[in-house]
Design a protein around this motif. Structure first.
Motif, mmCIF file in Angstrom:
data_model
loop_
_atom_site.group_PDB
_atom_site.id
_atom_site.type_symbol
_atom_site.label_atom_id
_atom_site.label_comp_id
_atom_site.label_asym_id
_atom_site.label_seq_id
_atom_site.Cartn_x
_atom_site.Cartn_y
_atom_site.Cartn_z
ATOM 1 N N LYS A 220 -9.517 0.507 -4.113
ATOM 2 C CA LYS A 220 -8.321 0.358 -3.280
ATOM 3 C C LYS A 220 -7.146 1.130 -3.890
ATOM 4 O O LYS A 220 -6.400 1.824 -3.183
ATOM 5 C CB LYS A 220 -7.972 -1.129 -3.158
ATOM 6 C CG LYS A 220 -6.646 -1.408 -2.479
ATOM 7 C CD LYS A 220 -6.282 -2.880 -2.589
ATOM 8 C CE LYS A 220 -4.853 -3.128 -2.117
ATOM 9 N NZ LYS A 220 -4.439 -4.533 -2.317
ATOM 10 N N TYR A 221 -6.994 1.026 -5.187
ATOM 11 C CA TYR A 221 -5.882 1.703 -5.861
ATOM 12 C C TYR A 221 -6.075 3.217 -5.854
ATOM 13 O O TYR A 221 -5.104 3.973 -5.724
ATOM 14 C CB TYR A 221 -5.743 1.181 -7.296
ATOM 15 C CG TYR A 221 -4.857 -0.040 -7.405
ATOM 16 C CD1 TYR A 221 -3.689 -0.013 -8.144
ATOM 17 C CD2 TYR A 221 -5.185 -1.221 -6.749
ATOM 18 C CE1 TYR A 221 -2.866 -1.130 -8.246
ATOM 19 C CE2 TYR A 221 -4.376 -2.345 -6.839
ATOM 20 C CZ TYR A 221 -3.217 -2.292 -7.585
ATOM 21 O OH TYR A 221 -2.404 -3.392 -7.674
ATOM 22 N N HIS B 165 -7.568 5.005 -3.529
ATOM 23 C CA HIS B 165 -7.209 5.484 -2.189
ATOM 24 C C HIS B 165 -5.695 5.448 -1.980
ATOM 25 O O HIS B 165 -5.125 6.346 -1.353
ATOM 26 C CB HIS B 165 -7.912 4.645 -1.122
ATOM 27 C CG HIS B 165 -9.381 4.916 -1.012
ATOM 28 N ND1 HIS B 165 -9.891 6.171 -0.754
ATOM 29 C CD2 HIS B 165 -10.460 4.093 -1.140
ATOM 30 C CE1 HIS B 165 -11.209 6.121 -0.726
ATOM 31 N NE2 HIS B 165 -11.583 4.875 -0.962
ATOM 32 N N ALA B 166 -5.056 4.418 -2.517
ATOM 33 C CA ALA B 166 -3.603 4.293 -2.356
ATOM 34 C C ALA B 166 -2.865 5.409 -3.094
ATOM 35 O O ALA B 166 -1.868 5.949 -2.592
ATOM 36 C CB ALA B 166 -3.141 2.933 -2.864
ATOM 37 N N SER C 27 -3.003 8.486 -1.084
ATOM 38 C CA SER C 27 -2.436 8.377 0.256
ATOM 39 C C SER C 27 -1.030 8.969 0.286
ATOM 40 O O SER C 27 -0.274 8.870 -0.678
ATOM 41 C CB SER C 27 -2.392 6.907 0.686
ATOM 42 O OG SER C 27 -1.691 6.764 1.896
ATOM 43 N N ILE D 292 2.319 3.195 -0.422
ATOM 44 C CA ILE D 292 1.659 1.894 -0.529
ATOM 45 C C ILE D 292 2.042 1.264 -1.864
ATOM 46 O O ILE D 292 1.893 1.879 -2.917
ATOM 47 C CB ILE D 292 0.124 2.045 -0.432
ATOM 48 C CG1 ILE D 292 -0.258 2.698 0.904
ATOM 49 C CG2 ILE D 292 -0.564 0.696 -0.590
ATOM 50 C CD1 ILE D 292 -1.726 3.045 1.014
ATOM 51 N N LEU E 129 1.778 -0.630 -5.125
ATOM 52 C CA LEU E 129 0.731 -1.005 -6.077
ATOM 53 C C LEU E 129 1.396 -1.797 -7.198
ATOM 54 O O LEU E 129 2.262 -1.280 -7.894
ATOM 55 C CB LEU E 129 0.044 0.245 -6.637
ATOM 56 C CG LEU E 129 -0.663 1.146 -5.609
ATOM 57 C CD1 LEU E 129 -1.213 2.388 -6.286
ATOM 58 C CD2 LEU E 129 -1.786 0.388 -4.914
ATOM 59 N N THR F 71 -3.667 0.950 -11.728
ATOM 60 C CA THR F 71 -3.141 2.277 -11.374
ATOM 61 C C THR F 71 -3.547 3.302 -12.425
ATOM 62 O O THR F 71 -3.982 4.413 -12.101
ATOM 63 C CB THR F 71 -1.604 2.226 -11.254
ATOM 64 O OG1 THR F 71 -1.241 1.301 -10.230
ATOM 65 C CG2 THR F 71 -1.030 3.597 -10.922
ATOM 66 N N THR G 21 1.106 11.702 -4.995
ATOM 67 C CA THR G 21 1.313 10.254 -5.062
ATOM 68 C C THR G 21 2.792 9.908 -4.983
ATOM 69 O O THR G 21 3.652 10.668 -5.435
ATOM 70 C CB THR G 21 0.711 9.662 -6.352
ATOM 71 O OG1 THR G 21 0.820 8.236 -6.300
ATOM 72 C CG2 THR G 21 1.448 10.154 -7.594
ATOM 73 N N ASN H 74 3.671 6.925 -6.219
ATOM 74 C CA ASN H 74 3.769 5.835 -7.188
ATOM 75 C C ASN H 74 4.522 6.299 -8.439
ATOM 76 O O ASN H 74 4.053 7.188 -9.151
ATOM 77 C CB ASN H 74 2.363 5.353 -7.563
ATOM 78 C CG ASN H 74 2.391 4.155 -8.490
ATOM 79 O OD1 ASN H 74 2.464 4.302 -9.696
ATOM 80 N ND2 ASN H 74 2.336 2.967 -7.923
#
Length: 564
Positions: A158-159, A161-162, A165, A169, A171, A177, A211, A213
């Protein structure tokens, strides 16, 4: 005599390859956990001692191993490199390397097919889809203490893909991460026959841009700064000759080798601008892969001994300051002379003690503001805050937020009771949180792990608010009582979570009430038990509040929140 680096590298590569064979032999499943733990330790130690030799693994695709093994090696080295750049401790570093070893341990066949662009069967696709669950299943065969690893594996896909993305999203778990980032980069830089890999720096750059993030972006920036402009093991052209870059010394002279002559390596040390090709390349020359790294020409890393020494000095200072002792200015000045940063932060910490909310000019001014009776406790608090702030941990921002929330709740709880010295009360919380960051670092996480099934005998520990489910009480007790030897609130805090509820006194129940209030903030979905509610009601009366509503109205005014 120390073992040659080449032998250590050979053994490490062999052990990595062995881990990837465990899945095919069910009788070996029970040995996976100890093998992973031991190999992760080897990666960490070897990276610490010989970072250039380890970084070169990301340039050198070892033809004697398949794609899957080379990929896992790359991911392990990336994990070690990132942890080194963040100054993470041994426990955290080995945890993240362990994840790199485990992530693909059950899908070696599928990984190799993907690298060859071979069609996956229905069974292959199913195995790939559930690869992390399979890894967890094999890992838990012998029921080892591996819940943290399983937790990370469960959310890794899940992380990943995030991170890739384009949408923002959120996290919340920085540990996952980090592991996901290592996998993404490793997949992109590992050599394949069918597809050209990305260069090391391009792979990092593309992920940085893609990213949203901020933690991942910070990891990438720090990793590049830590490794430098050239990746060891990269092929370069120097003086019209094909060479391999091994590293650079403190004078910024680059160490190069020419392996054209099969009988002897030619060594060069040059100070010039290099044009390297940081693409992983297929290499079967054992001299480049292993033997060249035995040389003394490659400099040893500069260790973080100074940082560790400073931390030890601060801890030593905390244990020497006694809150019950009334110091003179001369005595405190002598104690704090080597610690200019502590004195500077103390000048800021005294702001609440004057109406103008201004910082003090110097140590003497600070002490005159707070009084010499309060000074030792405030100094200890400043030191603990500095220790927490300087801790290297992926969840430090969450820990800091929760710590400040606990302190604010405690300040409100005792605000109407003139018998309590708040500074003395707050210190055990700071000490406890510092203990968690130092001795339970791999367990610290964003989650609050208070059980939904109430413990009828003991209350929830402070550690559970920081994701720590298992703690060594004896070690915790000895550490905190040593640091805060004469603090009257340290032992009551420890007793409040280690003694049966029926034996708790009023001091213990103050700590219980603090955690009850914190539970309403950090885990509001968990209903309070009758015992918790009764204890809180009693303590609010003892502390001088007219009613529960009076307290909770003021609590709401603090605007405390769970940061995830």
């Amino acid at each position: 005599m120390d073992e040659p680096i080449s032998k250590q590298l050979l053994r490490l590569m062999h052990n990595t390859n062995q881990i990837l064979k465990v899945y095919n032999d069910k009788e070996q499943w029970q040995h996976l956990y100890p093998l992973v733990v031991h190999t992760a330790q080897q990666y960490r130690e070897l990276y610490k001692q010989h970072p250039y030799a380890m970084q070169a693994r990301m340039s050198l695709y070892m033809s004697q191993y398949n794609f899957a093994t080379n990929l896992v090696i790359n991911q392990c080295v990336l994990s070690a490199a990132i942890c080194s750049s963040q100054h993470y401790d041994e426990e955290l570093t080995e945890l993240y390397i362990s994840i790199a070893l485990l992530e693909h341990c059950c899908v070696v066949t599928q990984l190799n097919k993907i690298s060859q662009q071979t069609m996956l069967t229905v069974g292959d696709k199913k195995a790939w889809r559930f690869r992390h669950q399979l890894a967890a299943k094999v890992l838990l065969t012998a029921k080892p203490p591996a819940q943290t690893m399983v937790h990370i594996l469960a959310k890794l896909n899940k992380y990943k893909h995030a991170l890739l993305s384009t949408s923002d999203i959120m996290l919340y778990d920085n540990a996952i991460t980090l592991c996901a980032l290592c996998n993404i980069v490793a997949m992109n830089i590992t050599y394949t026959v069918k597809k050209n890999p990305l260069s090391f720096y391009k792979a990092l750059g593309e992920l940085y841009v893609k990213t949203a993030n901020p933690f991942a972006q910070k990891l990438i920036k720090d990793l590049i700064a830590n490794i430098g402009p050239h990746l060891p093991g990269s092929r370069i052209i120097y003086s019209d000759q094909a060479m391999v870059y091994l590293g650079s010394d403190k004078a910024n002279k680059h160490i190069l080798i020419n392996a054209t002559n099969e009988q002897k390596l030619a060594w060069y040390k040059v100070k010039t601008t290099l044009k390297d090709q940081p693409l992983q390349w297929q290499c079967s020359d054992k001299r480049i892969l292993f033997l060249a790294w035995n040389t003394e020409h490659i400099p040893s890393p500069s260790h973080t001994a100074a940082v560790q020494s400073n931390e030890h000095d601060l801890i030593d200072l905390v244990s020497h300051i006694k809150v019950a002792h009334e110091y003179s200015f001369k005595g405190l000045d002598k104690l704090l002379t080597p610690f200019n940063e502590v004195k500077a932060k103390l000048c800021q910490a005294v702001k609440p003690y004057n109406k103008e909310h201004q910082a003090a000019k110097d140590l003497r001014h600070s002490l005159s503001m707070v009084g010499y009776d309060n000074a030792p406790a405030i100094i200890q608090r400043v030191i603990f805050e500095q220790l927490v702030d300087s801790s290297a941990h992926p969840h430090k921002h969450l820990v800091r937020n929760k710590l400040h929330c606990f302190i604010d709740i405690l300040a409100l709880l005792v605000s109407k009771n003139p018998n309590h010295q708040f500074e003395h009360l707050a210190l055990p919380i700071y000490g406890y949180v510092h203990y968690l960051l130092t001795h339970c670092s791999a367990q610290v996480s964003p989650k609050v792990c208070i059980s939904r099934t109430p413990n009828k005998t003991y209350s929830a520990t402070l550690a559970t608010f920081f994701g720590v489910e298992v703690i060594n009480n004896d070690h915790l007790n000895s550490t905190l009582t040593h640091l805060l030897l004469d603090n009257p609130w340290t032992v009551p805090l420890l007793e409040a979570e280690q003694q049966p509820k029926k034996q708790l006194n009023e001091k213990n129940k103050l700590w219980i009430s603090l955690k009850v209030v914190a539970q309403t903030i950090f885990k509001p979905s968990l209903q309070l038990t009758p015992w918790q509610q009764q204890t809180l009601n009693e303590q609010l009366k003892v502390q001088g509040f007219d009613s529960n509503n009076d307290f909770f109205e003021q609590l709401q005014g603090l605007s405390l929140y769970n940061s995830i």
